[in-house]
Design an enzyme around this catalytic site. Structure first.
Site, PDB file in Angstrom:
ATOM      1  N   ARG A 125       1.550   6.676  -6.814  1.00  0.00           N
ATOM      2  CA  ARG A 125       0.460   7.613  -7.100  1.00  0.00           C
ATOM      3  C   ARG A 125       0.947   9.048  -6.972  1.00  0.00           C
ATOM      4  O   ARG A 125       0.716   9.882  -7.856  1.00  0.00           O
ATOM      5  CB  ARG A 125      -0.698   7.340  -6.139  1.00  0.00           C
ATOM      6  CG  ARG A 125      -1.768   8.435  -6.126  1.00  0.00           C
ATOM      7  CD  ARG A 125      -2.994   8.039  -5.333  1.00  0.00           C
ATOM      8  NE  ARG A 125      -2.737   7.712  -3.935  1.00  0.00           N
ATOM      9  CZ  ARG A 125      -3.668   7.344  -3.066  1.00  0.00           C
ATOM     10  NH1 ARG A 125      -4.922   7.255  -3.450  1.00  0.00           N
ATOM     11  NH2 ARG A 125      -3.357   7.067  -1.806  1.00  0.00           N
ATOM     12  N   TYR A 175      -0.784  13.185   6.487  1.00  0.00           N
ATOM     13  CA  TYR A 175      -0.370  12.174   7.464  1.00  0.00           C
ATOM     14  C   TYR A 175       1.133  12.284   7.724  1.00  0.00           C
ATOM     15  O   TYR A 175       1.911  12.538   6.799  1.00  0.00           O
ATOM     16  CB  TYR A 175      -0.659  10.756   6.943  1.00  0.00           C
ATOM     17  CG  TYR A 175      -2.087  10.272   7.049  1.00  0.00           C
ATOM     18  CD1 TYR A 175      -3.059  10.976   7.742  1.00  0.00           C
ATOM     19  CD2 TYR A 175      -2.455   9.077   6.444  1.00  0.00           C
ATOM     20  CE1 TYR A 175      -4.364  10.495   7.815  1.00  0.00           C
ATOM     21  CE2 TYR A 175      -3.758   8.592   6.516  1.00  0.00           C
ATOM     22  CZ  TYR A 175      -4.710   9.306   7.202  1.00  0.00           C
ATOM     23  OH  TYR A 175      -5.989   8.829   7.264  1.00  0.00           O
ATOM     24  N   TYR A 204       0.836  -1.210   0.000  1.00  0.00           N
ATOM     25  CA  TYR A 204       0.000   0.000   0.000  1.00  0.00           C
ATOM     26  C   TYR A 204       0.871   1.260   0.000  1.00  0.00           C
ATOM     27  O   TYR A 204       0.576   2.232  -0.701  1.00  0.00           O
ATOM     28  CB  TYR A 204      -0.949   0.018   1.202  1.00  0.00           C
ATOM     29  CG  TYR A 204      -1.677   1.338   1.335  1.00  0.00           C
ATOM     30  CD1 TYR A 204      -2.572   1.755   0.351  1.00  0.00           C
ATOM     31  CD2 TYR A 204      -1.442   2.184   2.420  1.00  0.00           C
ATOM     32  CE1 TYR A 204      -3.225   2.975   0.441  1.00  0.00           C
ATOM     33  CE2 TYR A 204      -2.087   3.405   2.520  1.00  0.00           C
ATOM     34  CZ  TYR A 204      -2.980   3.796   1.532  1.00  0.00           C
ATOM     35  OH  TYR A 204      -3.609   5.009   1.629  1.00  0.00           O
ATOM     36  N   ARG A 247     -11.265  13.706   1.807  1.00  0.00           N
ATOM     37  CA  ARG A 247     -12.230  12.858   2.520  1.00  0.00           C
ATOM     38  C   ARG A 247     -13.558  12.727   1.804  1.00  0.00           C
ATOM     39  O   ARG A 247     -14.243  11.718   1.940  1.00  0.00           O
ATOM     40  CB  ARG A 247     -12.458  13.402   3.932  1.00  0.00           C
ATOM     41  CG  ARG A 247     -11.223  13.416   4.797  1.00  0.00           C
ATOM     42  CD  ARG A 247     -10.710  12.025   5.117  1.00  0.00           C
ATOM     43  NE  ARG A 247      -9.496  12.075   5.939  1.00  0.00           N
ATOM     44  CZ  ARG A 247      -8.765  11.011   6.249  1.00  0.00           C
ATOM     45  NH1 ARG A 247      -9.105   9.815   5.813  1.00  0.00           N
ATOM     46  NH2 ARG A 247      -7.687  11.132   6.981  1.00  0.00           N
ATOM     47  N   GLU A 249     -13.991  -0.594   7.075  1.00  0.00           N
ATOM     48  CA  GLU A 249     -14.014   0.696   6.389  1.00  0.00           C
ATOM     49  C   GLU A 249     -15.346   0.804   5.659  1.00  0.00           C
ATOM     50  O   GLU A 249     -15.881  -0.202   5.194  1.00  0.00           O
ATOM     51  CB  GLU A 249     -12.830   0.768   5.417  1.00  0.00           C
ATOM     52  CG  GLU A 249     -12.694   2.082   4.682  1.00  0.00           C
ATOM     53  CD  GLU A 249     -11.365   2.183   3.922  1.00  0.00           C
ATOM     54  OE1 GLU A 249     -10.304   2.078   4.564  1.00  0.00           O
ATOM     55  OE2 GLU A 249     -11.406   2.345   2.700  1.00  0.00           O
TER      56      GLU A 249
END
Ligand code: 3EB
Length: 350
Positions: A175, A225, A168, A238, A339
């Site tokens: 990305r 983060y 991940y 979000r 999630e």
């Protein structure tokens, strides 16, 4: 030893949803009456059948391979093991073609594009993510649908690899490499298929008009983060509030600030993420000036043994008349067990 979540008080059917500090607005008794606007640009349905006229369709079942009926197959077993389909329905006729390395469908408002990249052929997950985002950038520039609404990513073995080598985290690095710093980020979902690494599946929803990005007051923006969570922070917002009133909510987990809450307690994680949804939706309602109700919810559960518990709790937390699909999946952070991603509709006033 009792299961860890056995310590969480149960909802007793009284008017308060224990043990949340505030009752979830998702609970049935505080939902406004539903008035669904059939002209909204996107409606999400879950069913057992295919829907060939849909803007996009996904088939959920265990195992690899492609779907026989032209739907994109996502190797995510449903909570009860029965195959399920998800359909994104547009109110107007849909045009289909292949372009930008993707399968594309669009109507007058929205464009759906779907990529499936062979990881090995691109030199691994990081390079495959960069390539996917390059193709997305070209599509956004040249297709007439320049505004990304939300991007979904599905990859196998998402938590394999230690520290910064976790797949991940490599995906996040790849990305970020294809994005300009400061570029406005769409909503997103990144989910692990419980299959070996193989293909990176990406789908994009893009619009002719721009949405408004919404951040969550209970959460540090994912793109901020701290370094401890990886060399490149996750590039997404979000939620995205569209001018027609719908809210596209990113995968939402029990992350408060930037930390995972209740790492050992699946039920408590679901309650915590419901609070995150509440806070995010309240912010979107304040910004958009319209009340929102959940129109579709997808629940991703990491551990098979948690499925029944999560389904039971979700049935209490979320309105019974909101379409919901629960699937077995890995979550991007190894200590997240559940999630939820969602689409909210504006309440139409009588
Ligand atoms: C989180 O809050 C959960 O990397 O695109 C959710 C949605 C998550 C999207 C992504 C990651 C992504 O950090 C993980």
């Amino acid at each position: 030893m009792p299961e860890p979540w056995a310590a969480v008080p149960r909802y007793r059917g009284t008017r308060k949803l224990a043990p949340l500090h505030v009752p979830s607005r998702h609970a049935l008794f505080i939902q406004p009456p539903r008035a669904v606007d059939a002209t909204l640009p996107l409606r999400i349905r879950y069913s057992t059948d295919a829907a060939p006229e849909a803007l996009a369709s996904f088939a959920y079942r265990a195992g690899n391979g492609s779907s026989a009926d032209g739907n994109l197959l996502l190797s995510l077993p449903t909570h009860d093991g029965a195959p399920a389909h998800e359909h994104w329905q547009a109110p107007n006729p849909v045009t289909r073609r292949s372009a930008f390395g993707a399968r594309i469908a669009h109507d007058d408002t929205l464009l759906y594009a779907e990529w499936s990249l062979d990881e090995a052929a691109h030199g691994g997950i990081e390079a495959a993510a960069t390539e996917a985002y390059r193709q997305i950038a070209v599509l956004l520039a040249d297709s007439g649908y320049p505004h990304p609404v939300k991007i979904w990513h599905y990859l196998g073995a998402i938590n394999d690899g230690a520290g910064d080598d976790e797949r991940y985290r490599r995906f996040c690095v790849g990305r970020a490499a294809a994005l300009d710093p400061g570029q406005p980020l769409p909503a997103a979902t990144a989910i692990g298929l419980q299959t070996p690494p193989d293909r990176l599946t990406v789908f994009l929803l893009a619009a002719k008009v721009a949405g408004t990005r919404i951040e969550n007051p209970r959460q540090v923006p994912a793109y901020e983060y701290p370094r401890a969570y990886g060399p490149a922070s996750p590039s997404f917002s979000r939620a995205m509030l569209m001018p027609w009133g719908q809210l596209f909510v990113s995968g939402t987990a029990a992350v408060v600030g930037y930390e995972t809450k209740h790492p050992e307690n699946t039920g408590a994680q679901l309650r915590e993420l419901a609070l995150n949804l509440d806070a995010l939706v309240a912010k979107a309602e304040a910004i958009g000036g319209r009340q929102l109700v959940p129109a579709a919810l997808k629940v991703y559960v990491r551990r098979r043994e948690d499925l029944a518990e999560v389904e039971a709790l979700a049935a209490r937390l979320f309105p019974a008349d909101c379409p919901r699909l629960t699937v077995l999946a890995d979550i991007s952070r190894a200590d997240l067990r559940v999630e939820v991603e969602a689409l909210y509709d504006p309440v139409t006033r009588a």
